[in-house]
Scaffold this motif. Sequence first.
Motif, PDB file in Angstrom:
ATOM      1  N   LEU A  32       0.991  -1.434   0.190  1.00 20.78           N
ATOM      2  CA  LEU A  32       0.443  -0.396   0.273  1.00 20.78           C
ATOM      3  C   LEU A  32       0.789   0.937  -0.019  1.00 20.78           C
ATOM      4  O   LEU A  32       1.916   1.283   0.874  1.00 20.78           O
ATOM      5  CB  LEU A  32      -1.049   0.320   1.012  1.00 20.78           C
ATOM      6  N   TYR A  33       1.035   2.429  -1.085  1.00 26.17           N
ATOM      7  CA  TYR A  33       1.518   3.242  -1.116  1.00 26.17           C
ATOM      8  C   TYR A  33       0.815   4.733  -1.703  1.00 26.17           C
ATOM      9  O   TYR A  33       0.216   4.379  -2.108  1.00 26.17           O
ATOM     10  CB  TYR A  33       2.247   3.412  -2.341  1.00 26.17           C
ATOM     11  N   CYS A  34       0.621   5.464  -0.271  1.00 28.44           N
ATOM     12  CA  CYS A  34      -0.159   6.781  -0.485  1.00 28.44           C
ATOM     13  C   CYS A  34       0.288   7.495  -0.417  1.00 28.44           C
ATOM     14  O   CYS A  34       1.158   7.859   0.583  1.00 28.44           O
ATOM     15  CB  CYS A  34      -1.270   6.366   0.611  1.00 28.44           C
ATOM     16  N   ARG A  35       0.035   8.441  -0.733  1.00 31.14           N
ATOM     17  CA  ARG A  35       0.047  10.375  -0.744  1.00 31.14           C
ATOM     18  C   ARG A  35      -0.482  11.278  -0.551  1.00 31.14           C
ATOM     19  O   ARG A  35      -1.715  10.866  -1.069  1.00 31.14           O
ATOM     20  CB  ARG A  35       1.291  10.574  -2.059  1.00 31.14           C
ATOM     21  N   ALA A  36      -0.421  11.848   0.563  1.00 28.08           N
ATOM     22  CA  ALA A  36      -1.736  12.993   0.814  1.00 28.08           C
ATOM     23  C   ALA A  36      -1.342  14.387   0.605  1.00 28.08           C
ATOM     24  O   ALA A  36       0.361  15.190   0.125  1.00 28.08           O
ATOM     25  CB  ALA A  36      -1.072  12.867   2.197  1.00 28.08           C
ATOM     26  N   THR A  37      -1.938  15.056  -0.030  1.00 24.17           N
ATOM     27  CA  THR A  37      -1.781  16.432  -0.146  1.00 24.17           C
ATOM     28  C   THR A  37      -2.816  17.469   1.238  1.00 24.17           C
ATOM     29  O   THR A  37      -4.094  16.707   1.508  1.00 24.17           O
ATOM     30  CB  THR A  37      -2.409  17.391  -1.878  1.00 24.17           C
ATOM     31  N   ALA A  38      -2.512  18.863   1.590  1.00 22.68           N
ATOM     32  CA  ALA A  38      -3.156  19.341   2.556  1.00 22.68           C
ATOM     33  C   ALA A  38      -3.148  20.564   1.853  1.00 22.68           C
ATOM     34  O   ALA A  38      -1.946  21.043   1.520  1.00 22.68           O
ATOM     35  CB  ALA A  38      -3.228  18.730   3.489  1.00 22.68           C
ATOM     36  N   ALA A  39      -3.844  21.445   2.297  1.00 26.09           N
ATOM     37  CA  ALA A  39      -4.014  22.804   2.430  1.00 26.09           C
ATOM     38  C   ALA A  39      -5.204  24.049   3.183  1.00 26.09           C
ATOM     39  O   ALA A  39      -6.440  23.302   3.397  1.00 26.09           O
ATOM     40  CB  ALA A  39      -4.437  23.596   1.432  1.00 26.09           C
ATOM     41  N   ASP A  40      -5.265  25.395   3.449  1.00 24.78           N
ATOM     42  CA  ASP A  40      -5.979  25.844   4.180  1.00 24.78           C
ATOM     43  C   ASP A  40      -5.198  27.119   4.249  1.00 24.78           C
ATOM     44  O   ASP A  40      -5.045  27.481   4.285  1.00 24.78           O
ATOM     45  CB  ASP A  40      -5.116  25.630   5.731  1.00 24.78           C
ATOM     46  N   PRO A  41      -7.390  27.069   3.415  1.00 29.04           N
ATOM     47  CA  PRO A  41      -7.510  28.491   1.972  1.00 29.04           C
ATOM     48  C   PRO A  41      -7.428  29.805   3.213  1.00 29.04           C
ATOM     49  O   PRO A  41      -6.637  30.768   2.718  1.00 29.04           O
ATOM     50  CB  PRO A  41      -9.044  27.916   2.070  1.00 29.04           C
ATOM     51  N   ASP A  42      -7.506  29.945   4.757  1.00 29.45           N
ATOM     52  CA  ASP A  42      -6.803  31.233   5.654  1.00 29.45           C
ATOM     53  C   ASP A  42      -5.944  30.707   6.346  1.00 29.45           C
ATOM     54  O   ASP A  42      -5.689  31.385   7.649  1.00 29.45           O
ATOM     55  CB  ASP A  42      -8.494  31.243   6.277  1.00 29.45           C
ATOM     56  N   GLY A  43      -5.019  29.946   6.310  1.00 27.73           N
ATOM     57  CA  GLY A  43      -4.051  29.838   6.779  1.00 27.73           C
ATOM     58  C   GLY A  43      -3.026  28.872   6.849  1.00 27.73           C
ATOM     59  O   GLY A  43      -2.450  28.739   5.763  1.00 27.73           O
ATOM     60  N   ARG A  44      -2.695  28.196   7.556  1.00 27.28           N
ATOM     61  CA  ARG A  44      -1.762  26.760   7.514  1.00 27.28           C
ATOM     62  C   ARG A  44      -1.745  25.677   8.226  1.00 27.28           C
ATOM     63  O   ARG A  44      -3.321  25.824   9.012  1.00 27.28           O
ATOM     64  CB  ARG A  44      -0.409  27.190   8.395  1.00 27.28           C
ATOM     65  N   ILE A  45      -1.575  24.913   7.241  1.00 29.68           N
ATOM     66  CA  ILE A  45      -1.371  23.710   7.935  1.00 29.68           C
ATOM     67  C   ILE A  45      -0.573  23.153   9.651  1.00 29.68           C
ATOM     68  O   ILE A  45       0.633  23.065   9.131  1.00 29.68           O
ATOM     69  CB  ILE A  45      -1.147  22.022   7.103  1.00 29.68           C
ATOM     70  N   THR A  64       3.238  10.186   3.390  1.00 34.62           N
ATOM     71  CA  THR A  64       3.280   9.283   2.690  1.00 34.62           C
ATOM     72  C   THR A  64       3.180   8.575   3.672  1.00 34.62           C
ATOM     73  O   THR A  64       3.877   8.334   4.596  1.00 34.62           O
ATOM     74  CB  THR A  64       4.764   8.705   1.331  1.00 34.62           C
ATOM     75  N   LEU A  65       2.110   7.497   2.890  1.00 32.09           N
ATOM     76  CA  LEU A  65       1.923   6.261   3.988  1.00 32.09           C
ATOM     77  C   LEU A  65       2.341   4.907   2.644  1.00 32.09           C
ATOM     78  O   LEU A  65       2.339   4.457   2.035  1.00 32.09           O
ATOM     79  CB  LEU A  65       0.875   5.775   4.083  1.00 32.09           C
ATOM     80  N   LEU A  66       3.968   4.491   3.072  1.00 32.54           N
ATOM     81  CA  LEU A  66       3.628   2.392   2.753  1.00 32.54           C
ATOM     82  C   LEU A  66       3.211   1.628   4.263  1.00 32.54           C
ATOM     83  O   LEU A  66       3.696   1.467   5.465  1.00 32.54           O
ATOM     84  CB  LEU A  66       5.400   2.445   2.983  1.00 32.54           C
ATOM     85  N   LEU A  67       2.912   0.603   3.372  1.00 33.97           N
ATOM     86  CA  LEU A  67       2.387  -0.778   3.839  1.00 33.97           C
ATOM     87  C   LEU A  67       2.681  -1.845   3.602  1.00 33.97           C
ATOM     88  O   LEU A  67       2.036  -1.646   2.432  1.00 33.97           O
ATOM     89  CB  LEU A  67       1.164  -0.617   4.932  1.00 33.97           C
ATOM     90  N   GLU A  68       2.925  -2.880   3.900  1.00 37.15           N
ATOM     91  CA  GLU A  68       3.092  -4.237   2.941  1.00 37.15           C
ATOM     92  C   GLU A  68       2.727  -4.469   3.812  1.00 37.15           C
ATOM     93  O   GLU A  68       2.619  -5.279   5.356  1.00 37.15           O
ATOM     94  CB  GLU A  68       4.775  -4.405   3.276  1.00 37.15           C
ATOM     95  N   ARG A  69       1.705  -6.142   3.006  1.00 30.94           N
ATOM     96  CA  ARG A  69       0.942  -7.025   4.381  1.00 30.94           C
ATOM     97  C   ARG A  69       1.710  -8.362   2.904  1.00 30.94           C
ATOM     98  O   ARG A  69       1.479  -8.318   2.049  1.00 30.94           O
ATOM     99  CB  ARG A  69      -0.096  -6.916   4.408  1.00 30.94           C
ATOM    100  N   LYS A  70       1.726  -9.708   3.108  1.00 27.75           N
ATOM    101  CA  LYS A  70       1.959 -10.601   2.991  1.00 27.75           C
ATOM    102  C   LYS A  70       0.214 -11.194   2.309  1.00 27.75           C
ATOM    103  O   LYS A  70       0.490 -11.978   1.349  1.00 27.75           O
ATOM    104  CB  LYS A  70       2.007 -11.526   3.967  1.00 27.75           C
TER     105      LYS A  70
END
Length: 103
Positions: A32-45, A64-70
Amino acid sequence: TTTVTVNPNQQPVGSVDCTRSSYRNTLKTYILYCRATAADPDGRIAGMRWYIPELEYNRPDVTTLLLERKEPMAFTVELHITDNSGDETVVSVPIDMAQFPVQ
């Protein structure tokens, strides 16, 4: 007389992309490989946190998230995004490892 208008806080926004996840035939492993994006329209994350309730997986402050399973399993990936005002948005993505493409 001076009038000051205070706009209400806007929630942070974000997305999760797990399309690069796969089953690696040579390793006999689901990745499992996931990438995140985030923004705050009126401030900061202020922070982000990955959470997978079914696995009690909790990982803060990475994009990013990396998870391995058999063995494949189905679960929900959650990205919790917090802005500098303390408001939180949760992006949830259902995952079924048995449906990952074979590489």
